[in-house]
Design a protein around this motif. Structure first.
Motif, PDB file in Angstrom:
ATOM      1  N   GLY A 195       0.860  -1.183   0.000  1.00  0.00           N
ATOM      2  CA  GLY A 195       0.000   0.000   0.000  1.00  0.00           C
ATOM      3  C   GLY A 195       0.889   1.222   0.000  1.00  0.00           C
ATOM      4  N   ASP A 196       0.323   2.366   0.374  1.00  0.00           N
ATOM      5  CA  ASP A 196       1.131   3.584   0.351  1.00  0.00           C
ATOM      6  C   ASP A 196       2.259   3.525   1.383  1.00  0.00           C
ATOM      7  OD1 ASP A 196       1.785   5.975  -0.842  1.00  0.00           O
ATOM      8  OD2 ASP A 196       0.610   7.167   0.577  1.00  0.00           O
ATOM      9  N   SER A 197       2.151   2.647   2.353  1.00  0.00           N
ATOM     10  CA  SER A 197       3.237   2.500   3.337  1.00  0.00           C
ATOM     11  C   SER A 197       4.544   2.141   2.641  1.00  0.00           C
ATOM     12  CB  SER A 197       2.879   1.429   4.372  1.00  0.00           C
ATOM     13  OG  SER A 197       1.718   1.804   5.062  1.00  0.00           O
ATOM     14  N   TRP A 245       5.519 -11.249  -2.751  1.00  0.00           N
ATOM     15  CA  TRP A 245       4.238 -11.926  -2.470  1.00  0.00           C
ATOM     16  C   TRP A 245       3.112 -10.904  -2.328  1.00  0.00           C
ATOM     17  CZ3 TRP A 245       2.849 -16.642  -3.457  1.00  0.00           C
ATOM     18  CH2 TRP A 245       1.810 -17.281  -2.791  1.00  0.00           C
ATOM     19  N   GLY A 246       3.364  -9.849  -1.565  1.00  0.00           N
ATOM     20  CA  GLY A 246       2.414  -8.730  -1.478  1.00  0.00           C
ATOM     21  C   GLY A 246       1.068  -9.079  -0.877  1.00  0.00           C
ATOM     22  N   HIS A 247       1.061  -9.896   0.162  1.00  0.00           N
ATOM     23  CA  HIS A 247      -0.180 -10.275   0.849  1.00  0.00           C
ATOM     24  C   HIS A 247      -0.529  -9.177   1.836  1.00  0.00           C
ATOM     25  CE1 HIS A 247      -2.860 -12.285   3.593  1.00  0.00           C
ATOM     26  NE2 HIS A 247      -2.804 -13.425   2.932  1.00  0.00           N
ATOM     27  N   ILE A 248      -1.630  -8.451   1.593  1.00  0.00           N
ATOM     28  CA  ILE A 248      -1.976  -7.413   2.559  1.00  0.00           C
ATOM     29  C   ILE A 248      -2.289  -8.077   3.907  1.00  0.00           C
ATOM     30  CG2 ILE A 248      -2.704  -5.627   0.916  1.00  0.00           C
ATOM     31  CD1 ILE A 248      -5.618  -6.428   1.489  1.00  0.00           C
ATOM     32  N   GLY A 249      -1.895  -7.413   4.979  1.00  0.00           N
ATOM     33  CA  GLY A 249      -2.056  -7.972   6.321  1.00  0.00           C
ATOM     34  C   GLY A 249      -0.818  -8.709   6.802  1.00  0.00           C
ATOM     35  N   VAL A 308       0.999   0.444   8.476  1.00  0.00           N
ATOM     36  CA  VAL A 308       0.018  -0.452   7.837  1.00  0.00           C
ATOM     37  C   VAL A 308      -1.238   0.339   7.495  1.00  0.00           C
ATOM     38  CG1 VAL A 308      -0.838  -1.230  10.105  1.00  0.00           C
ATOM     39  CG2 VAL A 308      -1.233  -2.655   8.096  1.00  0.00           C
ATOM     40  N   GLY A 309      -1.796   0.065   6.320  1.00  0.00           N
ATOM     41  CA  GLY A 309      -3.049   0.710   5.919  1.00  0.00           C
ATOM     42  C   GLY A 309      -4.232   0.042   6.598  1.00  0.00           C
ATOM     43  N   ASP A 310      -5.348   0.779   6.650  1.00  0.00           N
ATOM     44  CA  ASP A 310      -6.549   0.239   7.306  1.00  0.00           C
ATOM     45  C   ASP A 310      -7.036  -1.040   6.619  1.00  0.00           C
ATOM     46  OD1 ASP A 310      -7.147   1.817   5.079  1.00  0.00           O
ATOM     47  OD2 ASP A 310      -8.786   2.916   6.027  1.00  0.00           O
ATOM     48  N   GLY A 311      -7.001  -1.055   5.286  1.00  0.00           N
ATOM     49  CA  GLY A 311      -7.473  -2.229   4.546  1.00  0.00           C
ATOM     50  C   GLY A 311      -6.643  -3.454   4.865  1.00  0.00           C
ATOM     51  N   SER A 312      -5.352  -3.300   4.882  1.00  0.00           N
ATOM     52  CA  SER A 312      -4.465  -4.427   5.176  1.00  0.00           C
ATOM     53  C   SER A 312      -4.668  -4.931   6.598  1.00  0.00           C
ATOM     54  CB  SER A 312      -3.001  -3.998   5.016  1.00  0.00           C
ATOM     55  OG  SER A 312      -2.770  -3.547   3.718  1.00  0.00           O
ATOM     56  N   PHE A 313      -4.772  -3.983   7.508  1.00  0.00           N
ATOM     57  CA  PHE A 313      -4.874  -4.337   8.929  1.00  0.00           C
ATOM     58  C   PHE A 313      -6.087  -5.227   9.198  1.00  0.00           C
ATOM     59  CE2 PHE A 313      -5.955  -3.257  13.391  1.00  0.00           C
ATOM     60  CZ  PHE A 313      -4.742  -3.579  13.982  1.00  0.00           C
ATOM     61  N   ASN A 358      -5.368   5.411   8.570  1.00  0.00           N
ATOM     62  CA  ASN A 358      -6.790   5.333   8.268  1.00  0.00           C
ATOM     63  C   ASN A 358      -7.139   6.348   7.182  1.00  0.00           C
ATOM     64  OD1 ASN A 358      -9.493   5.087   8.087  1.00  0.00           O
ATOM     65  ND2 ASN A 358      -9.900   5.184  10.288  1.00  0.00           N
ATOM     66  N   ASN A 359      -7.113   5.866   5.934  1.00  0.00           N
ATOM     67  CA  ASN A 359      -7.544   6.718   4.809  1.00  0.00           C
ATOM     68  C   ASN A 359      -8.827   6.148   4.200  1.00  0.00           C
ATOM     69  OD1 ASN A 359      -6.448   4.509   3.557  1.00  0.00           O
ATOM     70  ND2 ASN A 359      -4.691   5.572   2.710  1.00  0.00           N
ATOM     71  N   LYS A 360      -9.492   5.307   4.972  1.00  0.00           N
ATOM     72  CA  LYS A 360     -10.831   4.777   4.645  1.00  0.00           C
ATOM     73  C   LYS A 360     -10.918   4.135   3.271  1.00  0.00           C
ATOM     74  CE  LYS A 360     -13.313   7.466   8.022  1.00  0.00           C
ATOM     75  NZ  LYS A 360     -12.366   8.523   8.392  1.00  0.00           N
ATOM     76  N   GLY A 361      -9.950   3.284   2.987  1.00  0.00           N
ATOM     77  CA  GLY A 361     -10.054   2.555   1.723  1.00  0.00           C
ATOM     78  C   GLY A 361      -8.737   1.986   1.263  1.00  0.00           C
ATOM     79  N   TYR A 362      -8.832   1.260   0.153  1.00  0.00           N
ATOM     80  CA  TYR A 362      -7.667   0.628  -0.474  1.00  0.00           C
ATOM     81  C   TYR A 362      -7.039   1.640  -1.430  1.00  0.00           C
ATOM     82  CZ  TYR A 362      -9.895  -3.943   0.747  1.00  0.00           C
ATOM     83  OH  TYR A 362     -10.456  -5.023   1.361  1.00  0.00           O
ATOM     84  N   VAL A 363      -6.294   2.607  -0.893  1.00  0.00           N
ATOM     85  CA  VAL A 363      -5.828   3.704  -1.748  1.00  0.00           C
ATOM     86  C   VAL A 363      -4.908   3.207  -2.867  1.00  0.00           C
ATOM     87  CG1 VAL A 363      -4.477   5.842  -1.758  1.00  0.00           C
ATOM     88  CG2 VAL A 363      -6.274   5.503  -0.067  1.00  0.00           C
ATOM     89  N   ILE A 364      -4.091   2.208  -2.586  1.00  0.00           N
ATOM     90  CA  ILE A 364      -3.201   1.693  -3.648  1.00  0.00           C
ATOM     91  C   ILE A 364      -4.050   1.112  -4.794  1.00  0.00           C
ATOM     92  CG2 ILE A 364      -2.865  -0.607  -2.611  1.00  0.00           C
ATOM     93  CD1 ILE A 364       0.039  -0.512  -3.708  1.00  0.00           C
ATOM     94  N   GLU A 365      -5.149   0.459  -4.449  1.00  0.00           N
ATOM     95  CA  GLU A 365      -6.013  -0.106  -5.492  1.00  0.00           C
ATOM     96  C   GLU A 365      -6.753   1.007  -6.232  1.00  0.00           C
ATOM     97  OE1 GLU A 365      -4.593  -3.430  -5.291  1.00  0.00           O
ATOM     98  OE2 GLU A 365      -6.588  -3.880  -6.019  1.00  0.00           O
ATOM     99  N   ILE A 366      -7.099   2.054  -5.492  1.00  0.00           N
ATOM    100  CA  ILE A 366      -7.753   3.199  -6.137  1.00  0.00           C
ATOM    101  C   ILE A 366      -6.809   3.775  -7.196  1.00  0.00           C
ATOM    102  CG2 ILE A 366      -8.653   5.550  -5.747  1.00  0.00           C
ATOM    103  CD1 ILE A 366      -9.582   4.507  -2.923  1.00  0.00           C
TER     104      ILE A 366
HETATM  105  O1  TPU Z   1      -2.219   2.675   1.765  1.00  0.00           O
HETATM  106  P1  TPU Z   1      -3.449   1.964   1.336  1.00  0.00           P
HETATM  107  O2  TPU Z   1      -4.706   2.683   1.640  1.00  0.00           O
HETATM  108  O3  TPU Z   1      -3.348   1.581  -0.107  1.00  0.00           O
HETATM  109  O4  TPU Z   1      -3.435   0.606   2.167  1.00  0.00           O
HETATM  110  P2  TPU Z   1      -4.607  -0.359   2.592  1.00  0.00           P
HETATM  111  O5  TPU Z   1      -5.737   0.393   3.186  1.00  0.00           O
HETATM  112  O6  TPU Z   1      -3.993  -1.377   3.455  1.00  0.00           O
HETATM  113  O7  TPU Z   1      -5.109  -1.022   1.252  1.00  0.00           O
HETATM  114  C1  TPU Z   1      -4.453  -2.065   0.596  1.00  0.00           C
HETATM  115  C2  TPU Z   1      -5.292  -2.434  -0.592  1.00  0.00           C
HETATM  116  C3  TPU Z   1      -4.803  -3.622  -1.384  1.00  0.00           C
HETATM  117  C4  TPU Z   1      -5.559  -4.714  -1.809  1.00  0.00           C
HETATM  118  C5  TPU Z   1      -6.991  -4.968  -1.548  1.00  0.00           C
HETATM  119  N1  TPU Z   1      -3.565  -3.783  -1.843  1.00  0.00           N
HETATM  120  N2  TPU Z   1      -3.494  -4.922  -2.515  1.00  0.00           N
HETATM  121  N3  TPU Z   1      -4.689  -5.485  -2.515  1.00  0.00           N
HETATM  122  C6  TPU Z   1      -4.990  -6.774  -3.193  1.00  0.00           C
HETATM  123  C7  TPU Z   1      -4.804  -7.936  -2.240  1.00  0.00           C
HETATM  124  C8  TPU Z   1      -5.885  -8.667  -1.808  1.00  0.00           C
HETATM  125  N4  TPU Z   1      -5.737  -9.702  -0.933  1.00  0.00           N
HETATM  126  C9  TPU Z   1      -4.508 -10.018  -0.474  1.00  0.00           C
HETATM  127  C10 TPU Z   1      -4.346 -11.132   0.518  1.00  0.00           C
HETATM  128  N5  TPU Z   1      -3.426  -9.309  -0.843  1.00  0.00           N
HETATM  129  C11 TPU Z   1      -3.542  -8.307  -1.742  1.00  0.00           C
HETATM  130  N6  TPU Z   1      -2.448  -7.658  -2.108  1.00  0.00           N
END
Ligand code: TPU
Length: 558
Positions: free
Chosen positions: A385-387, A408-412, A434-439, A462-470
């Protein structure tokens, strides 16, 4: 006392230096967990679920060189395999150990719980083979030592995860004691003829060149060649750039350091240095769609001297049979001085003017304050994400480490991985962005940071969304349910922990929160940073557009 299969495994894990192993209990691994507990050189650490258990082990391996995760059959192991795939992608030797059906049930026609409800119990081993470098099923004690040793040795040599399943009635069966561990740790022999030829070809390319630039890639750590890269840079005196996934893998206070090469989102000046060089010395790089910014920043052709962990390609010839470390040592002994690219260029510096205390918190101000906290003893984990982009632009004091999971890029990933990393390096200061979506994927592992009193500082953006996906491709699926992230800490403390949750909506509130977090030595602190949804780094937008373009290439006409 009789020696058992489980004790053999425990002794081997302790012998390779593990002080902890991560576990989630289940009836196929309970006896194995008992056996592992008998070894007093290792502590058993518990996770909330098996995905997190795998990622915790992955983080521990980042800090400690190797790790082990112990889970139950299918319902546990198949969850853990996602994290094991991550360990494969990120070159981390994690041993995944699964309890498995009673040896008498294999081939019996019995249907067992926690399985697919069919009678073939080989499917998990088959699956594991695709995400590990070695996989074995132990259904008898006699073959256990050889299988355990094979799996551990291969993981350490290849710097990749490996898999063991142990029938639940075999972990307490008698088997011999292990001998010395040196046989598992022995390095493969070097081929001196091939090494000499690789050095001659490389020196010939370097001697002819004027403008030499080093480009350090992410496999340099797994190749255990970071120190040799610094020595070579000292000798060449040239400019040194790093790839994004290698942030922190080369000393940023080195006189030759010139920042990040990442195509059009490079540090100022770094793209020109790499793209105008006569020789780009690429050390252990990974060129993928992300690192090449959608296939746009990929040094190729005669000017590339490609030094991979087990192979060197230069001047149209390819050489193998030696470790990167030994190649770099040999090159350092004889390399010419090539200072042209370092002359008249400078290391990049993140310069952001401090905001007023009552100003609304911005992404820039947050990055500035986090960068100011970094010391040589910090490990900073930056989530997908933006982090990522915030971490990339920070200036690191020598010794500071950055952890990303860019292949690998697994959010969370960052929550459990930081838990494991902190467990494996308690002497370091652990900071996470960590972004809110990942957390939302792995939040519960903060509870283990509370349980084990790890003072991790978590910047929850907390930017209320998946900003990288946006930035890459927008749609309604990029907008998430808001949570009270700071409030979660009370849930995890449950009246007995020392976690702290804080909100930061202004620059001053962030400053105060950081002070409180730094004073909290007995548990994690979440600082929930509220940002506007559109407030992100410029590099994320530029990079996102390029990656989106690469993703949307039309199918080729046949
Ligand atoms: O900074 P920001 O807002 O982009 O971070 P946030 O809120 O953590 O959003 C991350 C959004 C994101 C997704 C949904 N980045 N990559 N993905 C796709 C994705 C979906 N599921 C897994 C397990 N890993 C991914 N990378």
């Amino acid at each position: 006392m009789a020696y058992t299969v489980g004790m053999y495994l425990a002794e081997r894990l302790a012998q390779i230096g593990l002080k902890h192993h991560f576990a989630v209990a289940g009836d196929y691994n309970l006896v194995l967990l008992d056996q592992l507990l008998l070894n007093k050189d290792m502590e058993q650490i518990y996770c909330c679920n098996e995905l997190n258990c795998g990622f915790s082990a992955e983080g521990y391996a980042r800090a400690h060189g190797a790790a082990a995760a112990v889970v139950t059959f299918s319902v546990g192991a198949i969850s853990a395999m996602n994290a094991i795939g991550g360990a494969y992608a990120e070159n981390l030797p994690v041993i995944l150990i699964s309890g498995s059906p009673n040896s008498n049930d294999y081939g019996s026609g019995h249907i067992l719980h926690h399985t697919l409800g069919t009678t073939d119990y080989g499917y998990q081993l088959e699956m594991a083979r695709h995400v590990t470098c070695a996989a074995e099923s132990i259904t008898d004690a006699a073959s256990a030592p050889a299988k355990i040793d094979h799996v551990i040795r291969t993981a350490l040599r290849e710097r990749k995860p490996a898999y063991l399943e142990i029938a639940c009635n075999v972990s307490s069966a008698e088997c011999p004691r292990p001998g010395p561990v040196s046989s598992l740790l022995a390095e493969p022999a070097t081929d001196p003829v091939s090494l000499k030829a690789a050095l001659e070809a490389s020196l010939s390319a370097l001697n002819k060149a004027e403008r030499v630039v080093m480009l350090v890639g992410s496999k340099i750590r797994a190749a255990d060649a970071q120190a040799q890269a610094v020595e070579l840079a000292d000798r060449l005196g040239c400019a040194v750039t790093i790839m994004s996934a290698a942030k922190g893998f080369f000393l940023e206070d080195h006189p030759g350091f010139r920042g990040l090469y990442w195509g059009e989102v490079s540090s100022p000046g770094a793209q020109e240095l790499v793209e105008n060089a006569d020789v780009v010395l690429c050390l252990a790089p990974v060129f993928n769609d992300y690192s090449t910014v959608g296939w746009n920043a990929w040094p190729k052709g005669d000017k590339v001297l490609l030094a991979e962990p087990n192979r060197v390609t230069v001047g149209g010839q390819s050489f193998e049979g030696f470790a990167l470390r030994d190649f770099l040592k040999g090159l350092t002994d004889r390399a010419p001085s090539k200072p042209a690219t370092a002359q008249g260029t400078h290391a990049p510096k993140l310069e952001i003017k401090p905001a007023a205390r009552d100003a609304r918190l911005t992404n820039d101000e947050m990055a500035r304050q986090i960068n100011a906290m970094l010391t040589p003893n910090t490990t900073l984990a930056a989530e997908t994400g933006d982090s990522w982009f915030n971490a990339m632009r920070m200036n690191l004091p020598g010794g500071a480490r950055v952890e990303v999971e860019m292949q690998w890029g697994h959010i969370g990933w960052s929550v459990p991985s930081t838990f494991g990393n902190a467990m494996g390096s308690k002497d370091r200061q652990h900071i996470m962005m960590v972004g809110d979506g990942s957390f939302q994927l792995t939040a519960q592992e903060v509870a283990q940071m509370v349980r084990y009193e790890l003072p991790v500082i978590i910047f929850l953006v907390n930017n209320k969304g998946y900003v990288i996906e946006i930035a890459i491709h927008d749609g309604p699926y990029n907008y998430i349910k808001n949570w009270d992230y700071a409030g979660l800490m009370e849930v995890f403390n449950a009246g007995e922990g020392h976690g702290i949750g804080l909100h930061a909506k202004t620059a001053g509130e962030l400053e105060d929160a950081i002070k409180k977090a730094q004073a909290n030595k007995r548990g994690p602190t979440i600082i929930e940073c509220s940002l506007e949804r559109t407030d992100c780094t410029e590099t994320l937008i530029k990079w996102g557009k390029r990656v989106a373009a690469a993703n949307s290439r039309k199918p080729q006409a046949v």
